[in-house]
Design a protein around this motif. Structure first.
Motif, PDB file in Angstrom:
ATOM      1  N   VAL A  84      -6.997  10.422  -6.528  1.00  0.00           N
ATOM      2  CA  VAL A  84      -7.127   8.989  -6.800  1.00  0.00           C
ATOM      3  C   VAL A  84      -6.725   8.695  -8.251  1.00  0.00           C
ATOM      4  O   VAL A  84      -6.006   7.723  -8.526  1.00  0.00           O
TER       5      VAL A  84
ATOM      6  N   LEU B 191      -6.729   5.909   1.766  1.00  0.00           N
ATOM      7  CA  LEU B 191      -7.399   7.185   1.993  1.00  0.00           C
ATOM      8  C   LEU B 191      -7.815   7.300   3.452  1.00  0.00           C
ATOM      9  O   LEU B 191      -8.275   6.330   4.054  1.00  0.00           O
TER      10      LEU B 191
ATOM     11  N   LEU C   5      -8.789   0.429  -3.294  1.00  0.00           N
ATOM     12  CA  LEU C   5      -8.702   1.486  -2.289  1.00  0.00           C
ATOM     13  C   LEU C   5      -8.865   0.884  -0.898  1.00  0.00           C
ATOM     14  O   LEU C   5      -9.671  -0.033  -0.705  1.00  0.00           O
TER      15      LEU C   5
ATOM     16  N   MET D 175      -4.347   1.720  -2.550  1.00  0.00           N
ATOM     17  CA  MET D 175      -4.262   3.168  -2.352  1.00  0.00           C
ATOM     18  C   MET D 175      -5.037   3.534  -1.092  1.00  0.00           C
ATOM     19  O   MET D 175      -6.234   3.261  -0.994  1.00  0.00           O
TER      20      MET D 175
ATOM     21  N   VAL E 128      -2.776   7.952  -0.889  1.00  0.00           N
ATOM     22  CA  VAL E 128      -3.211   8.909  -1.911  1.00  0.00           C
ATOM     23  C   VAL E 128      -2.862  10.314  -1.447  1.00  0.00           C
ATOM     24  O   VAL E 128      -3.050  10.668  -0.280  1.00  0.00           O
TER      25      VAL E 128
ATOM     26  N   LEU F  76     -13.167  -1.399  -2.657  1.00  0.00           N
ATOM     27  CA  LEU F  76     -12.950  -0.652  -1.412  1.00  0.00           C
ATOM     28  C   LEU F  76     -12.988  -1.609  -0.232  1.00  0.00           C
ATOM     29  O   LEU F  76     -13.954  -2.355  -0.059  1.00  0.00           O
TER      30      LEU F  76
ATOM     31  N   ALA G 265     -14.962   7.091  -6.201  1.00  0.00           N
ATOM     32  CA  ALA G 265     -13.546   6.703  -6.211  1.00  0.00           C
ATOM     33  C   ALA G 265     -13.399   5.198  -6.407  1.00  0.00           C
ATOM     34  O   ALA G 265     -12.520   4.731  -7.148  1.00  0.00           O
ATOM     35  N   ALA G 266     -14.257   4.420  -5.756  1.00  0.00           N
ATOM     36  CA  ALA G 266     -14.185   2.968  -5.884  1.00  0.00           C
ATOM     37  C   ALA G 266     -14.520   2.530  -7.310  1.00  0.00           C
ATOM     38  O   ALA G 266     -13.931   1.567  -7.821  1.00  0.00           O
TER      39      ALA G 266
ATOM     40  N   ALA H  85     -11.394   3.032  -9.260  1.00  0.00           N
ATOM     41  CA  ALA H  85     -10.407   2.006  -8.934  1.00  0.00           C
ATOM     42  C   ALA H  85     -10.778   0.668  -9.559  1.00  0.00           C
ATOM     43  O   ALA H  85      -9.925  -0.029 -10.125  1.00  0.00           O
TER      44      ALA H  85
ATOM     45  N   SER I 287       0.820  -1.212   0.000  1.00  0.00           N
ATOM     46  CA  SER I 287       0.000   0.000   0.000  1.00  0.00           C
ATOM     47  C   SER I 287       0.847   1.252   0.000  1.00  0.00           C
ATOM     48  O   SER I 287       2.034   1.224   0.352  1.00  0.00           O
TER      49      SER I 287
END
Length: 257
Positions: free
Chosen positions: A81, A98, A134, A96, A62, A168, A123-124, A127, A59
């Motif tokens: 992202v 957050l 994420l 990533m 971000v 996520l 965001a997911a 990704a 990992s």
């Protein structure tokens, strides 16, 4: 369980060069590594070191860090992202990370919760489309009397469940959880499938497990009972050399060498 070491803080005997720390981690039998912010890091050299050793970069964070709880920051979150996705792919699927940002005074909790869920859904989706992942990390931190909005594993899992995306998962940091005083077993409940990774450090001081006040036998009992089979992230400041530190951690967590 295998280890993923934070090379920001561990294997400093190898010097300041992060690729050299990856090689040191490999020699110590550590199969994964993690680091924090990425923009000033030698990503290509890190990728080469990971490929050469077989150590997996698990990992990175971000950046720039912006608030998930404030809609005014959401476009910046999504841009960050987008910038991180090529890095995650270069590092063979590194997650990533957050954090939520701080609570907003005088804004209802449900409104902030809904804002976090809304931006993480977007965001997911990004990704997932890119084949990346994420991790939402609850962080206990207080600045100016305001806590991070997501600072417990319980609330983090509530949010990950509400987003309901395979891209996520939660990064469950036992150190931060202990700071809030939450009951780990109750916080997780039946939601272990939503947890992608677990990190450890002891209180106070954020050193190796076994140097502070956390009941690690209880922590490991809960993780095993709930079915956690992933790596254990070592995000702590060692008090001794790397080899001795790893041995102490293994003994404290009840893990075979």
């Amino acid at each position: 369980m295998k280890f993923a070491a934070c090379i920001e803080w561990m294997f400093t005997e190898a010097g300041d060069d992060l690729p050299a720390r990856i090689h040191a981690a490999h020699k110590a039998g550590v199969t994964g590594v993690e680091f924090h912010l990425w923009r000033e890091k030698p990503i290509e050299a890190i990728a080469r070191a990971a490929d050469a050793t077989g150590v997996r970069v698990r990992s990175f964070c971000v950046e720039p860090r912006r608030s998930l709880a404030d809609p005014a920051d959401h476009e910046q979150v999504l841009a960050a992202v987008a910038d991180a996705i090529p890095v995650a792919r270069q590092l063979n699927g590194a997650a990533m990370v957050l954090a939520s940002g701080f609570t907003r005074a005088d804004v209802p909790v449900q409104q902030q919760f809904d804002a976090v869920v809304a931006v993480l859904k977007r965001a997911a989706a990004m990704a997932q489309a890119a084949g990346t992942m994420l991790w939402l990390e609850p962080v206990y931190m207080v600045v100016g009397g305001q806590r991070m909005f997501v600072d417990t594993i319980g609330r983090g899992l509530d949010i990950v469940a509400a987003v309901d995306s395979p891209a996520l998962r939660l990064l469950a940091d036992v150190f931060h959880s202990a700071q809030t005083g939450e009951d780990l077993e109750q916080a997780i409940g039946e939601r272990m499938p939503y947890i992608g990774h677990v990190q450890v450090a002891d209180t106070d001081g954020r050193h190796e497990p076994g140097t502070g006040g956390i009941d690690w036998a209880s922590v490991m009992r809960v993780l095993k009972a709930k079915g956690y089979q992933g790596e254990i992230g070592l995000e702590y400041f060692p008090t001794v050399g790397a080899g001795e530190s790893l041995a102490l951690t293994r003994r404290t967590l009840g893990l075979a060498a």
